[in-house]
Motif scaffolding. Structure first.
Motif, PDB file in Angstrom:
ATOM      1  N   ARG B  90      -5.693  12.247 -12.367  1.00  0.00           N
ATOM      2  CA  ARG B  90      -4.599  11.573 -11.904  1.00  0.00           C
ATOM      3  C   ARG B  90      -5.438  10.406 -12.144  1.00  0.00           C
ATOM      4  NH1 ARG B  90      -3.085   8.906  -6.593  1.00  0.00           N
ATOM      5  NH2 ARG B  90      -4.471   7.766  -7.161  1.00  0.00           N
ATOM      6  N   ILE B  91      -4.462   8.755 -12.301  1.00  0.00           N
ATOM      7  CA  ILE B  91      -5.682   7.340 -12.729  1.00  0.00           C
ATOM      8  C   ILE B  91      -5.837   7.074 -11.666  1.00  0.00           C
ATOM      9  CG2 ILE B  91      -5.398   5.230 -13.053  1.00  0.00           C
ATOM     10  CD1 ILE B  91      -2.558   6.546 -15.360  1.00  0.00           C
ATOM     11  N   GLY B  92      -6.989   7.093 -11.275  1.00  0.00           N
ATOM     12  CA  GLY B  92      -7.667   6.700  -9.912  1.00  0.00           C
ATOM     13  C   GLY B  92      -7.348   5.442  -9.405  1.00  0.00           C
ATOM     14  N   SER B  93      -7.652   5.488  -8.176  1.00  0.00           N
ATOM     15  CA  SER B  93      -7.234   4.304  -7.478  1.00  0.00           C
ATOM     16  C   SER B  93      -8.156   2.817  -7.404  1.00  0.00           C
ATOM     17  CB  SER B  93      -7.206   4.914  -6.335  1.00  0.00           C
ATOM     18  OG  SER B  93      -8.779   4.642  -5.545  1.00  0.00           O
ATOM     19  N   TYR B  94      -8.618   3.115  -8.468  1.00  0.00           N
ATOM     20  CA  TYR B  94      -9.743   1.762  -8.861  1.00  0.00           C
ATOM     21  C   TYR B  94      -8.699   1.036 -10.253  1.00  0.00           C
ATOM     22  CZ  TYR B  94     -11.636   3.595 -12.997  1.00  0.00           C
ATOM     23  OH  TYR B  94     -12.163   4.756 -14.043  1.00  0.00           O
ATOM     24  N   SER B 167       4.269 -14.389   7.825  1.00  0.00           N
ATOM     25  CA  SER B 167       3.232 -13.363   8.312  1.00  0.00           C
ATOM     26  C   SER B 167       3.907 -12.555   9.080  1.00  0.00           C
ATOM     27  CB  SER B 167       2.630 -14.372   9.035  1.00  0.00           C
ATOM     28  OG  SER B 167       3.533 -14.911  10.401  1.00  0.00           O
ATOM     29  N   ILE B 168       4.872 -12.404   9.164  1.00  0.00           N
ATOM     30  CA  ILE B 168       6.040 -11.373  10.079  1.00  0.00           C
ATOM     31  C   ILE B 168       6.450 -10.682   8.187  1.00  0.00           C
ATOM     32  CG2 ILE B 168       8.153 -10.329  10.944  1.00  0.00           C
ATOM     33  CD1 ILE B 168       7.621 -12.483  12.765  1.00  0.00           C
ATOM     34  N   VAL B 169       6.606 -11.071   7.593  1.00  0.00           N
ATOM     35  CA  VAL B 169       7.012 -10.209   6.167  1.00  0.00           C
ATOM     36  C   VAL B 169       6.009  -9.646   5.661  1.00  0.00           C
ATOM     37  CG1 VAL B 169       8.206 -10.328   3.920  1.00  0.00           C
ATOM     38  CG2 VAL B 169       9.284 -11.866   5.898  1.00  0.00           C
ATOM     39  N   GLY B 170       5.093 -10.280   5.441  1.00  0.00           N
ATOM     40  CA  GLY B 170       3.641 -10.230   4.653  1.00  0.00           C
ATOM     41  C   GLY B 170       3.064  -8.720   4.729  1.00  0.00           C
ATOM     42  N   GLY B 171       3.031  -9.180   6.642  1.00  0.00           N
ATOM     43  CA  GLY B 171       2.709  -8.183   7.900  1.00  0.00           C
ATOM     44  C   GLY B 171       3.133  -6.390   7.231  1.00  0.00           C
ATOM     45  N   PHE B 172       4.642  -7.098   6.911  1.00  0.00           N
ATOM     46  CA  PHE B 172       5.168  -5.463   7.704  1.00  0.00           C
ATOM     47  C   PHE B 172       5.250  -4.690   5.898  1.00  0.00           C
ATOM     48  CE2 PHE B 172       9.852  -3.673   5.749  1.00  0.00           C
ATOM     49  CZ  PHE B 172       9.947  -2.773   6.524  1.00  0.00           C
ATOM     50  N   GLY B 173       4.929  -5.824   4.643  1.00  0.00           N
ATOM     51  CA  GLY B 173       5.286  -5.760   3.592  1.00  0.00           C
ATOM     52  C   GLY B 173       3.905  -4.599   3.011  1.00  0.00           C
ATOM     53  N   ALA B 174       3.201  -5.372   3.814  1.00  0.00           N
ATOM     54  CA  ALA B 174       1.676  -4.858   3.435  1.00  0.00           C
ATOM     55  C   ALA B 174       1.008  -3.212   4.089  1.00  0.00           C
ATOM     56  CB  ALA B 174       0.416  -5.629   3.642  1.00  0.00           C
ATOM     57  N   ILE B 175       1.670  -3.065   5.247  1.00  0.00           N
ATOM     58  CA  ILE B 175       1.742  -2.013   6.027  1.00  0.00           C
ATOM     59  C   ILE B 175       2.681  -0.628   5.287  1.00  0.00           C
ATOM     60  CG2 ILE B 175       3.795  -1.932   7.921  1.00  0.00           C
ATOM     61  CD1 ILE B 175      -0.064  -0.973   8.570  1.00  0.00           C
ATOM     62  N   VAL B 176       3.989  -0.964   4.578  1.00  0.00           N
ATOM     63  CA  VAL B 176       4.771  -0.586   3.666  1.00  0.00           C
ATOM     64  C   VAL B 176       4.114   0.846   2.809  1.00  0.00           C
ATOM     65  CG1 VAL B 176       6.872  -0.296   2.915  1.00  0.00           C
ATOM     66  CG2 VAL B 176       7.136  -0.809   4.735  1.00  0.00           C
ATOM     67  N   GLY B 177       3.319  -0.676   1.872  1.00  0.00           N
ATOM     68  CA  GLY B 177       2.675  -0.644   1.396  1.00  0.00           C
ATOM     69  C   GLY B 177       1.521   0.867   1.115  1.00  0.00           C
ATOM     70  N   GLU B 178       0.964   0.334   2.366  1.00  0.00           N
ATOM     71  CA  GLU B 178      -0.388   1.308   3.305  1.00  0.00           C
ATOM     72  C   GLU B 178      -0.020   2.736   3.157  1.00  0.00           C
ATOM     73  OE1 GLU B 178      -3.470   0.814   2.055  1.00  0.00           O
ATOM     74  OE2 GLU B 178      -4.095   2.271   3.643  1.00  0.00           O
ATOM     75  N   THR B 179       1.102   3.078   3.594  1.00  0.00           N
ATOM     76  CA  THR B 179       0.816   3.772   4.372  1.00  0.00           C
ATOM     77  C   THR B 179       2.234   4.872   3.352  1.00  0.00           C
ATOM     78  OG1 THR B 179       3.532   2.820   5.510  1.00  0.00           O
ATOM     79  CG2 THR B 179       1.552   2.810   7.149  1.00  0.00           C
ATOM     80  N   LYS B 180       2.517   3.687   2.598  1.00  0.00           N
ATOM     81  CA  LYS B 180       4.106   5.266   1.879  1.00  0.00           C
ATOM     82  C   LYS B 180       3.026   5.871   0.286  1.00  0.00           C
ATOM     83  CE  LYS B 180       8.578   5.974   1.246  1.00  0.00           C
ATOM     84  NZ  LYS B 180       8.710   6.692   2.319  1.00  0.00           N
ATOM     85  N   PHE B 182       2.237   7.672  -2.953  1.00  0.00           N
ATOM     86  CA  PHE B 182       3.108   8.147  -4.164  1.00  0.00           C
ATOM     87  C   PHE B 182       2.062   9.102  -5.273  1.00  0.00           C
ATOM     88  CE2 PHE B 182       5.947   4.708  -3.182  1.00  0.00           C
ATOM     89  CZ  PHE B 182       7.033   5.519  -3.134  1.00  0.00           C
ATOM     90  N   TRP B 183       2.112  10.338  -5.702  1.00  0.00           N
ATOM     91  CA  TRP B 183       1.050  10.492  -5.942  1.00  0.00           C
ATOM     92  C   TRP B 183       0.597  10.131  -7.451  1.00  0.00           C
ATOM     93  CZ3 TRP B 183       0.226  12.857 -11.333  1.00  0.00           C
ATOM     94  CH2 TRP B 183      -0.530  13.086 -11.755  1.00  0.00           C
ATOM     95  N   TRP B 184       1.733   9.134  -8.053  1.00  0.00           N
ATOM     96  CA  TRP B 184       1.581   8.793  -9.046  1.00  0.00           C
ATOM     97  C   TRP B 184       1.489   6.962  -9.197  1.00  0.00           C
ATOM     98  CZ3 TRP B 184       5.636   5.316  -9.447  1.00  0.00           C
ATOM     99  CH2 TRP B 184       6.623   5.253  -8.886  1.00  0.00           C
ATOM    100  N   LEU B 185       1.120   6.374  -7.921  1.00  0.00           N
ATOM    101  CA  LEU B 185       0.865   4.849  -7.729  1.00  0.00           C
ATOM    102  C   LEU B 185       0.684   5.082  -6.711  1.00  0.00           C
ATOM    103  CD1 LEU B 185       1.928   2.366  -9.167  1.00  0.00           C
ATOM    104  CD2 LEU B 185       4.447   2.582  -7.450  1.00  0.00           C
ATOM    105  N   ASP B 186      -1.209   3.955  -6.647  1.00  0.00           N
ATOM    106  CA  ASP B 186      -2.060   3.759  -5.533  1.00  0.00           C
ATOM    107  C   ASP B 186      -1.208   3.180  -4.004  1.00  0.00           C
ATOM    108  OD1 ASP B 186      -4.697   5.860  -4.875  1.00  0.00           O
ATOM    109  OD2 ASP B 186      -4.508   3.906  -4.067  1.00  0.00           O
ATOM    110  N   ILE B 191      -0.206  -1.550  -1.794  1.00  0.00           N
ATOM    111  CA  ILE B 191      -0.296  -3.203  -0.569  1.00  0.00           C
ATOM    112  C   ILE B 191      -0.372  -4.522  -0.952  1.00  0.00           C
ATOM    113  CG2 ILE B 191      -2.911  -2.716  -1.019  1.00  0.00           C
ATOM    114  CD1 ILE B 191      -2.754  -2.938   2.240  1.00  0.00           C
ATOM    115  N   GLN B 192      -1.180  -4.346  -2.427  1.00  0.00           N
ATOM    116  CA  GLN B 192      -1.155  -6.259  -2.536  1.00  0.00           C
ATOM    117  C   GLN B 192       0.920  -6.367  -3.290  1.00  0.00           C
ATOM    118  OE1 GLN B 192      -5.002  -6.851  -4.993  1.00  0.00           O
ATOM    119  NE2 GLN B 192      -4.979  -4.492  -4.835  1.00  0.00           N
TER     120      GLN B 192
END
Lengths: 83, 225
Positions: B90-94, B167-180, B182-186, B191-192
């Motif tokens: 798969r495409i590397g996370s870097y 800060s609340i929206v950003g923190g929520f978005g980042a943690i969703v991005g980090e925990t969700k 997908f095989w095809w999307l790192d 998280i960004q």
């Protein structure tokens, strides 16, 4: 988490890692100190608080990087001793 | 016989130590990404602006070509230290990490880009360490506060209400991005980009909320380079 491992991978990969180490460790520290230098010359010396952002980011970058650099260097030294 | 057993044990220990080493290597690689914030400190001079315009896309092109060659087997995956098993085909996370940073640097205001980059470069490895040592519940709680912290300290020049919302929206978005996952999307991309897209909506709504835009966090250097 599983990482890719192969018998000949060991030395090749470690060499890659050692080659990149000065850049991975040095550059963030240089960038962090550049931010702090910028804050000092344009903020402190000219009496402006507009450059406090540079100070905050400089500190975050330096502390954040040192926190991960230390265990990394430690693990690298352990590995070198084992070799 | 004893010798063989000892040698096997030694080899096993070496491989285990490689696991540990690759783990810290990835962490350092992540935190190294914070260096890209230098982009905003570079002086506002014509030739540097041209470099700022062209170098980031060229890095992406280089990284993508490298990854295509690796996936096609032209370059051995063994040269890519710290690559995870699932990244072999798969495409590397870097690549995701670099693409997200370049998108943020080029197309988002720095007030949005800086905390999102900090979430990926420093927040992500801290969250990873929490995940490694504690349970997943701690990841959500501490991860949220860590990412929230990056948004608070970078939006310190704005109105108090805006700091709270961002800060609340950003923190929520980042943690969703980090925990969700997908095989095809790192997650290094998510998280960004998730907090960045959410903050962009807030950014557009700022005048309608009767608030004022925060000042820049980093000003270009004025040194004659």
């Amino acid at each position: 988490m599983k990482y890719m491992k192969k018998q000949f991978y060991f030395t090749k990969a470690i060499r890659t890692e050692i080659l990149f180490t000065p850049l991975l460790i040095g550059l963030p520290l240089i960038v962090g100190f550049s931010f702090i230098y910028e804050w000092y010359t344009r903020g402190i010396l000219q009496g402006s608080s507009a450059f406090n952002g540079e100070l905050i980011l400089g500190i975050i970058i330096i502390i954040g990087n040192i926190a991960f650099d230390m265990p990394f260097i430690k693990s690298l030294r352990v590995l070198t001793k084992k070799k | 016989m004893v010798n063989v057993t000892e040698k096997l044990k030694d080899a096993k220990e070496k491989i285990n130590s490689l696991d540990f080493d690759a783990h810290w290597y990835r962490r350092v690689f992540h935190s190294f990404g914070a260096s890209f914030l230098l982009y905003y400190l570079l002086p506002d001079v014509d030739w540097i602006n041209i470099l700022k315009l062209w170098v980031p896309p060229l890095i992406i092109v280089f990284v993508v070509i490298l990854e295509i060659l690796r996936l096609r087997g032209k370059i051995s995956s063994n040269h890519f230290f710290g690559l995870r098993m699932y990244e072999k085909k798969r495409i590397g996370s870097y690549v995701f990490f670099a693409i997200a940073i370049v998108i943020l640097l080029r197309f988002f205001p720095q007030q949005i880009a800086i905390p999102c980059i900090l979430c990926a470069t420093l927040g992500d490895p801290v969250i990873g360490e929490i995940r490694k040592r504690f349970s997943n519940n701690y990841v959500y709680i501490f991860g949220f506060f860590i990412c929230m912290y990056f948004f608070i300290i970078t939006w310190f020049k704005s109105d108090f209400l805006l700091i709270i919302i961002v800060s609340i929206v950003g923190g929520f978005g980042a943690i969703v991005g980090e925990t969700k996952k997908f095989w095809w999307l790192d997650d290094d991309f998510m998280i960004q980009m998730i907090p960045a897209c959410l903050l962009l909506i807030i950014w557009i709504s700022i005048p309608y909320l009767g608030l004022s835009y925060p000042g820049e966090i980093i000003y270009p250097s004025i040194f004659p380079w």
